[in-house]
Write a protein that holds these residues in place. Structure first.
Motif: not given
Length: 191
Positions: A14, A18, A51
């Motif tokens: 993650r 990101s 996102t």
């Protein structure tokens, strides 16, 4: 049953996703306005940022227009190309690894002032990238106004005109007229 805590592998995945979502290399852009004197434009990125929130739900955010984007026209020491961009013209926004402002100001090798990677402020705009709804009508090897006046370069000639109706080159017209004048002046009627 409560959700299990994410594994270390999932947390790292993650975090990497990101960060990579913030790295920009290039994307299409649309000109909002153009300043021919500074060769800079206000350009609206044509793709949104995507996102994911804490629940892994997709979040879409439109990127605001980027100000003072240098427009890159083909040029070198002896030749340059320039045209006036209009609102709605499209092209490719390319993002430098770091800010290029110190190099632009000095023209010399420079350390980047801003160390952020691929910041929006490092964008350069290359006109010409088009979407399928905005194609050009001209498909021959020429330059000029789409659907209008064109210059066509051939092995021994440059032609200018609309479609197949080209303008004659002055030197060739002058040579032909001189040849005709010589023939007319030399002609004698016998009586």
């Amino acid at each position: 049953m409560a959700d299990a805590e994410p594994s270390l592998e999932e947390l790292i995945r993650r975090a990497l996703e990101s960060r990579l979502a913030q790295v920009r290399v290039s994307m299409p852009g649309v000109v909002k306005s153009y300043d021919a004197a500074t060769k800079t434009a206000i350009v609206q990125p044509a793709l949104s940022d995507v996102t994911f929130d804490a629940n892994d739900d997709r979040v879409v955010n439109e990127i605001p227009p980027i100000q003072n984007v240098p427009v890159v026209w083909p040029s070198c020491g002896a030749l340059s190309l320039h045209a006036n961009l209009a609102a709605g013209d499209t092209g490719d926004l390319v993002f430098a690894t770091n800010s290029i402002s110190d190099w632009q100001a000095s023209g010399q090798v420079a350390a980047p002032g801003n160390l952020r990677l691929h910041p929006l402020g490092s964008a350069k705009f290359y006109p010409g990238l088009r979407h399928d709804k905005n194609t050009l009508p001209d498909t021959d090897e020429s330059i000029g106004i789409p659907g209008g006046l064109r210059l066509k370069f051939e092995a021994a000639a440059i032609k200018a005109g609309l479609g197949s109706d080209f303008v004659a080159m002055a030197a060739k017209v002058e040579a032909r007229l001189t040849a005709l004048e010589t023939i007319v002046n030399a002609h004698v009627h016998s009586g």
